[in-house]
Structure formats: structure tokens, C-alpha cells
Scaffold this motif. Structure first.
Motif, PDB file in Angstrom:
ATOM      1  N   THR A   1       0.881  -1.166   0.000  1.00 42.08           N
ATOM      2  CA  THR A   1       0.000   0.000   0.000  1.00 42.08           C
ATOM      3  C   THR A   1       0.920   1.219   0.000  1.00 42.08           C
ATOM      4  O   THR A   1       1.703   1.406   0.935  1.00 42.08           O
ATOM      5  N   PRO A   2       0.858   2.048  -1.033  1.00 44.34           N
ATOM      6  CA  PRO A   2       1.917   3.019  -1.318  1.00 44.34           C
ATOM      7  C   PRO A   2       1.901   4.259  -0.433  1.00 44.34           C
ATOM      8  O   PRO A   2       1.374   5.304  -0.794  1.00 44.34           O
ATOM      9  N   GLY A   3       2.513   4.133   0.727  1.00 46.94           N
ATOM     10  CA  GLY A   3       2.661   5.290   1.596  1.00 46.94           C
ATOM     11  C   GLY A   3       1.350   5.814   2.141  1.00 46.94           C
ATOM     12  O   GLY A   3       1.202   7.021   2.310  1.00 46.94           O
ATOM     13  N   THR A   4       0.411   4.928   2.396  1.00 51.59           N
ATOM     14  CA  THR A   4      -0.903   5.363   2.891  1.00 51.59           C
ATOM     15  C   THR A   4      -1.269   4.701   4.211  1.00 51.59           C
ATOM     16  O   THR A   4      -2.407   4.802   4.655  1.00 51.59           O
ATOM     17  N   GLU A   5      -0.320   4.009   4.833  1.00 52.35           N
ATOM     18  CA  GLU A   5      -0.625   3.295   6.078  1.00 52.35           C
ATOM     19  C   GLU A   5      -0.354   4.194   7.284  1.00 52.35           C
ATOM     20  O   GLU A   5       0.782   4.620   7.517  1.00 52.35           O
ATOM     21  N   PRO A   6      -1.393   4.489   8.090  1.00 55.45           N
ATOM     22  CA  PRO A   6      -1.213   5.390   9.243  1.00 55.45           C
ATOM     23  C   PRO A   6      -0.287   4.785  10.307  1.00 55.45           C
ATOM     24  O   PRO A   6      -0.528   3.673  10.796  1.00 55.45           O
ATOM     25  N   TYR A   7       0.735   5.532  10.659  1.00 52.80           N
ATOM     26  CA  TYR A   7       1.666   5.074  11.694  1.00 52.80           C
ATOM     27  C   TYR A   7       0.974   4.968  13.046  1.00 52.80           C
ATOM     28  O   TYR A   7       1.325   4.104  13.870  1.00 52.80           O
TER      29      TYR A   7
ATOM     30  N   GLY B   1       8.510   5.629  10.504  1.00 53.51           N
ATOM     31  CA  GLY B   1       8.323   4.834   9.307  1.00 53.51           C
ATOM     32  C   GLY B   1       7.932   5.641   8.083  1.00 53.51           C
ATOM     33  O   GLY B   1       7.486   5.085   7.084  1.00 53.51           O
ATOM     34  N   THR B   2       8.098   6.956   8.134  1.00 54.45           N
ATOM     35  CA  THR B   2       7.634   7.824   7.050  1.00 54.45           C
ATOM     36  C   THR B   2       8.466   7.656   5.791  1.00 54.45           C
ATOM     37  O   THR B   2       9.619   7.227   5.835  1.00 54.45           O
ATOM     38  N   TYR B   3       7.864   8.060   4.658  1.00 50.09           N
ATOM     39  CA  TYR B   3       8.638   8.089   3.436  1.00 50.09           C
ATOM     40  C   TYR B   3       9.299   9.439   3.210  1.00 50.09           C
ATOM     41  O   TYR B   3      10.191   9.562   2.380  1.00 50.09           O
ATOM     42  N   GLY B   4       8.884  10.450   3.915  1.00 53.56           N
ATOM     43  CA  GLY B   4       9.512  11.746   3.727  1.00 53.56           C
ATOM     44  C   GLY B   4       8.566  12.880   4.071  1.00 53.56           C
ATOM     45  O   GLY B   4       7.461  12.664   4.571  1.00 53.56           O
ATOM     46  N   PRO B   5       8.986  14.108   3.824  1.00 52.29           N
ATOM     47  CA  PRO B   5       8.161  15.270   4.154  1.00 52.29           C
ATOM     48  C   PRO B   5       6.962  15.411   3.229  1.00 52.29           C
ATOM     49  O   PRO B   5       7.058  15.177   2.025  1.00 52.29           O
ATOM     50  N   ALA B   6       5.837  15.798   3.791  1.00 54.65           N
ATOM     51  CA  ALA B   6       4.599  15.971   3.026  1.00 54.65           C
ATOM     52  C   ALA B   6       4.515  17.418   2.541  1.00 54.65           C
ATOM     53  O   ALA B   6       3.867  18.259   3.151  1.00 54.65           O
ATOM     54  N   ILE B   7       5.198  17.694   1.452  1.00 56.78           N
ATOM     55  CA  ILE B   7       5.296  19.055   0.929  1.00 56.78           C
ATOM     56  C   ILE B   7       4.493  19.152  -0.362  1.00 56.78           C
ATOM     57  O   ILE B   7       4.706  18.358  -1.286  1.00 56.78           O
ATOM     58  N   GLN B   8       3.596  20.105  -0.420  1.00 53.29           N
ATOM     59  CA  GLN B   8       2.665  20.225  -1.535  1.00 53.29           C
ATOM     60  C   GLN B   8       3.078  21.330  -2.493  1.00 53.29           C
ATOM     61  O   GLN B   8       3.371  22.455  -2.088  1.00 53.29           O
ATOM     62  N   ALA B   9       3.086  20.997  -3.792  1.00 53.33           N
ATOM     63  CA  ALA B   9       3.453  21.965  -4.830  1.00 53.33           C
ATOM     64  C   ALA B   9       2.554  23.186  -4.749  1.00 53.33           C
ATOM     65  O   ALA B   9       1.364  23.095  -4.503  1.00 53.33           O
ATOM     66  N   GLY B  10       3.160  24.349  -4.956  1.00 46.71           N
ATOM     67  CA  GLY B  10       2.416  25.592  -4.953  1.00 46.71           C
ATOM     68  C   GLY B  10       2.272  26.225  -3.588  1.00 46.71           C
ATOM     69  O   GLY B  10       1.950  27.406  -3.473  1.00 46.71           O
ATOM     70  N   LYS B  11       2.517  25.427  -2.529  1.00 51.08           N
ATOM     71  CA  LYS B  11       2.395  25.953  -1.171  1.00 51.08           C
ATOM     72  C   LYS B  11       3.750  26.063  -0.487  1.00 51.08           C
ATOM     73  O   LYS B  11       3.927  26.866   0.418  1.00 51.08           O
TER      74      LYS B  11
END
Length: 578
Positions: free
Chosen positions: A446-452, A513-523
């Protein structure tokens, strides 16, 4: 999964680039982690051993992920003495391979393109390999199976094949909207591909190695696009959803499909990905004669090639060498202390390939500027993963089984919802040596959608943990059974490994267990590579350009380029012809 190289110059961040709080943490990159049985000994139970060579180097690199190895390889190519320290007993970070009972598994990325590309428009990883005089033999293919609410179909890349799928599973209106989208974005691809990632560096030398060197090609690309195309190119650093909205694309299938492509590319939907990255991908996947690549012998072949290239130029790597602390003296990073107690001196710089949160944990608290620490702590994190690695008998499985399969259970929930999208890779169909004769290897996740949060605080040996593993892995088992058909029996698998966010955290040493920072384009944009600590640099998915194999390869290259002179950098670009 190709990075739009124009980002390198247009989003170059100066030293001390800030980390800012950004978006919803449920959007993340579709890449996975090292899977192993949860009762196996951790890799950092180190045996007393000596480092290769002296316990010092010009540059010490913490971690042997793709970014760290790209950085180290180029530094060695620049005649710098470089030493990579890896906590695990296998190199490669999230891209490493592992062997169980003769089955060779990819731990992470498996969807690749651009390995065969050369020159200024090449994939960043291909450019690094070229600089190191290495190559990765690949098998080529042009399709993957898609299982969506509308039906199951073989999706082919290329300029015309997808129109047939749209006619069958969507509508004639969807065909027209897709054509309108291609007509709008493909002319912009010249600008998105005009600046080679390997030309970028993190100081003002970029004006020489990138801006001045490639200004003519950038100008030519804008002229070729004409006024309308050049106007559209101004949107390259905005979310791709803005282009979709401006074209008034409303067909539900088209909107869902574009969200899925964005999610596969960067773990975000179309409102979170840069237009430049999507446009580069469209140019790669929907042009005549295009193909996808899978490295023969698995993703570990990429890691092996990078290490060979680094060692060819005198670089060193030490496994089972867990860095416990970055040593700072007189305000400067001067080396690292290993768990064994050994001090390794860095004469010029320390480069951390760890995440921003894990790097922060390696620094003495009393020397970290509060603003820097607060920004890192406030940055939202991507969620984690569930994994299923299987070794099973190929008998009874249909012979035309492809390498990649994508299962979407419900469009309404969104592609970034937990337990909604499952990705499957069966690489042994293209590289049979990854499994014993007559067998297959499979990786589902499940591609980076599993809640820690579901797993936080659980004892890995507890009945509660084991019960939750079985419950949360069921969505992957159902996807596997749907893909492989009635000839597959889960009870007859030779190898069955279930990985959780705790597995991801443990073996990759990733905070939560994160894949990285949750950074959104444009913001917001990903941080630069310098830190407030002189002589300490960062590379990898916590830095610009962001998450994904091409992006992290580019980040490692940028740091290596920054640590040498402009003349050395320019000489390398001349030598590899970009």
C-alpha cells in the motif's frame, strides 16, 4: 518516474533554506521499505570491525541510499576522498535488495524509466551512472495491468494506445479531453527538459554551470513553443491541477486517471505535484517508441553499479557502521561518532542521507538553532507502508503475467486513502534469475498510505501486533489473488513476509516509518541542501527536488557539485557531454 530538470534552476534554494509546515500528511511517494521478518536481528547489532582505510575522509556520507551513493560516487569522480557509512548489512537504503531462500526481493522502487537515456535530457540517475562509467542492463516493456472500478485492462504507454482504453472504459468525451491535455502539455516538455539536473549546484556557481551554460537551449525551447506554449510554461512550478482546470477537463475518468498517474509518480494527487514533473513524465510515457525499464537482476543492480563506480574512483563504503552522532566542534561538523565508539573525521564536510527528522536527532541539541529545529519538527510527514513479499510456484499462474499491476478499489475515496490502492510487482517475469527455477517473486504494498498511529507503541512480539498485521495485510492478499487468479494459493507460498510501518522504521531507520516530508506543490518547496551547521549538508528525499528515485539522485548530485569548484564541475559536464 522522471524528475523535471527545469526545477533545478528555477527552484534553487540558497544556503539555510527554511523548512516550513505544509500539507496533509497522507500524501506520499509510492515507494517501499526493507521487508524482513520482525523477529530477525536488527542490522545495527554491529560486530567489532575496522573501517576500510583510515577513519577519516574529505567527506563522510551518512547512509547508502540512492542519494548518498550518487553524492559519494560523484565526489570520488571529483577526486575527493569519500567514505559512506551504512547502518544496515546491505547497501542501498529503500532501494536495497535482499535474498531469502533463493528469492531475491526488491525492497522498494520497481517502476523505472530513462535508464537508457543519455545527454542533457537524461534521467538524473542515468547521468550519474554515465559520469561514473557504469550502466545498468534493463529489460524493456510498455504496459501494466490496471484493476479499477470500471474494469480490468492492460494500459499501454505511447501516443495512441491509451485512446483505445478510453473509448472502451470511459467515453468519447474522455478521448477528446485526453487529446486536449496532450496537445497542451507536450509542447511544454522542451522547457521542462532543457536544464540537465547534473548541472545544478547549491551556490552561486549555478549561474555558470546551469544558467549561462544552458541559456541558449532554454531560449530555443521557449521560441519553439510559441506565445501560447511559453505562456503555459509559466505554470511549470505550479500544481498540475491548475493546468487541468484551465483546460476545463471535467470527465471523471480523466480526472481520476491523472490523479493516479501523479500518485504513482510522486505520491500525491494532481493538486500536489509540480506541473514540470508531470509534463516530463507525459513526454517520456506518451511519445512514439517509448518504453519502461526494469534493471536485470533487480533494483539491487542499480545499487551495485553506483558502488562499483564509486570504488573505481577510490571511494569507500562501510556496512554495519551505525552513526550515533554528528560531531560538532567550534560550530562546525567535523565528523561522526559510531555506535562502536569510534570517531570518523570529516576534513571537508559531513553529508547526511538520513531524513530531516533523523538528521536532527544526530545533532547535539545545544548547538541547533531553535528556528531550524522548530521548522523540522513542524514539517508534516508522509504516512508509512504495508508490504507483502512472496515467493511462490509459477505453475498454474497465467503465462502472460506482466511485471506491474495497480489495483484501485474505490475512486470516490481518493487514490491517497489508506487501504485503497495496492501496487504489485512481479519482477521475475522479466528477470527470471530473481527466483529459483519455476518460481516467482512478488512485492505488494500500500503506497505510503498506512497510518503510523495504528502501530505506534506496539510490541512486535505481541499477539496484538501479529493480529493487526494479518488484518491490515488482507487488502494486499486480496489484490494478489485478483491479479494471479485461481491458480494461486496463499497457503502454498514458500516465502511470506509481511512488513508494517514498524518494520519500515526499524530497518530503514525512518522516523515514524515515514517516506519523507509531506510538501505540496504551490504551497512550499523542498528544503535546500545546506544547514545552519557549517560543513553539514543533507541529501535525499527531505531535500530539493523531493521524493522519488530521479529526485533523490539529483539531490545527491547537487551536494557533490556544491562541494567542488565550478571549474571541476564544468569539466565533468564537458566530459560526459551535457
Amino acid at each position: 518516474m522522471v524528475l523535471a530538470s527545469v526545477q533545478g534552476l528555477l527552484q534553487w534554494s540558497p544556503p539555510l533554506s527554511p523548512f516550513k509546515c505544509v500539507r496533509n500528511p497522507k500524501r506520499q511517494r509510492a515507494v517501499s521499505a526493507r521487508i524482513s521478518t520482525d523477529d530477525s536481528p536488527p542490522s545495527t547489532q554491529e560486530k567489532k570491525k575496522s573501517l576500510p582505510g583510515k577513519p577519516e575522509a574529505d567527506v563522510v556520507v551518512i547512509g547508502s541510499g540512492i542519494a548518498g551513493l550518487c553524492c559519494a560516487g560523484l565526489l570520488a569522480r571529483y577526486n575527493q576522498d569519500v567514505l559512506v557509512l551504512e547502518s544496515h548489512d546491505q547497501p542501498g537504503g529503500a532501494a536495497h535488495a535482499f535474498d531469502i531462500k533463493g528469492y531475491k526481493f526488491d525492497s522498494g522502487p520497481s517502476l523505472f524509466s530513462g535508464f537508457q537515456s543519455r545527454g542533457p535530457q537524461a534521467n538524473p540517475l542515468a547521468q550519474v551512472l554515465d559520469a561514473l562509467g557504469e550502466s545498468v542492463p534493463c529489460a524493456n516493456y510498455d504496459s501494466w495491468m490496471v484493476y479499477i472500478p470500471e474494469g480490468d485492462f492492460l494500459s499501454r504507454i505511447g501516443p495512441t494506445e491509451f485512446f483505445k482504453d478510453l473509448e472502451k472504459y470511459a467515453s468519447q468525451n474522455a478521448v477528446q479531453e485526453w487529446k486536449r491535455l496532450m496537445d497542451a502539455v507536450l509542447p511544454m516538455s522542451a522547457a521542462a527538459m532543457a536544464l540537465p539536473p547534473l548541472s545544478v549546484r547549491g551556490d552561486l556557481g549555478v549561474l555558470s554551470t546551469a544558467a549561462a551554460r544552458y541559456a541558449p537551449s532554454l531560449l530555443k525551447s521557449f521560441i519553439q513553443m510559441g506565445p501560447q506554449g511559453a505562456l503555459g510554461a509559466t505554470k511549470l512550478l505550479r500544481p498540475f491541477s491548475e493546468i487541468i482546470d484551465s483546460l476545463e477537463l471535467k470527465d471523471p475518468f480523466i480526472r481520476n486517471w491523472v490523479d493516479l498517474l501523479a500518485f504513482l509518480l510522486a505520491g500525491v494527487k494532481s493538486n500536489g505535484i509540480l506541473s514540470a514533473e508531470m509534463i516530463y513524465m507525459f513526454a517520456e510515457w506518451y511519445k512514439p517508441g517509448c518504453s519502461l525499464d526494469y534493471p536485470l537482476h533487480g533494483s539491487g543492480a542499480i545499487v551495485d553499479a553506483l558502488i562499483r563506480g564509486m570504488q573505481k574512483f577510490g571511494g569507500r563504503i562501510s556496512l554495519r557502521s551505525h552513526v550515533e552522532k554528528i560531531v560538532v566542534e567550534n560550530g562546525r561538523a567535523i565528523g561522526v561518532k559510531l555506535r562502536s565508539g569510534q570517531f570518523v573525521r570529516a576534513k571537508k564536510a559531513v553529508v547526511s542521507n538520513a531524513s530531516m527528522w533523523d538528521t536532527l536527532g544526530l545533532l547535539p541539541e545545544d548547538i541547533i538553532p531553535k528556528s531550524y529545529s522548530d521548522r523540522v519538527k513542524r514539517t508534516p510527514q508522509c504516512e508509512s507502508f504495508m508490504h507483502l513479499h512472496l515467493g511462490f510456484d509459477a505453475e498454474g499462474i497465467h503465462e502472460d503475467l506482466g511485471i506491474h499491476h495497480i489495483v484501485v478499489n474505490d475512486w470516490e475515496r481518493g487514490v491517497d486513502a489508506d487501504q485503497n490502492v495496492v501496487l504489485l510487482s512481479v519482477p521475475s517475469v522479466l528477470s527470471p534469475d530473481l527466483a529459483p527455477p519455476g518460481k516467482h517473486v512478488l512485492h505488494a504494498y500500500t503506497p505510503g498510505t498506512e497510518p503510523y498511529e495504528l502501530w505506534e507503541g506496539l510490541d512486535r512480539s505481541s499477539a496484538e501486533y501479529k493480529k493487526l498485521k494479518l488484518e491490515r495485510s488482507e487488502v494486499m492478499w486480496r489484490a494478489v489473488e485478483r491479479v494471479l487468479g485461481p491458480g494461486f494459493n496463499r497457503d502454498k507460498c514458500t516465502v511470506k513476509l509481511i512488513g508494517t510501518p514498524l518494520t519500515h522504521q526499524r530497518f530503514l531507520r525512518r522516523n515514524r516509518g515515514t517516506y519523507g516530508p509531506a510538501i505540496q506543490a504551490g504551497k512550499d518547496s523542498f528544503p535546500g541542501h545546506s544547514t545552519p551547521i557549517p560543513q553539514l549538508f543533507c541529501c535525499g528525499d527531505s531535500t530539493f527536488p523531493g521524493i522519488g528515485v530521479p529526485a533523490v539522485a539529483a539531490s545527491g548530485a547537487i551536494v557533490a557539485n556544491t562541494l567542488v569548484s565550478v571549474s571541476q564541475h564544468s569539466e565533468l559536464l564537458d566530459a560526459i557531454g551535457i
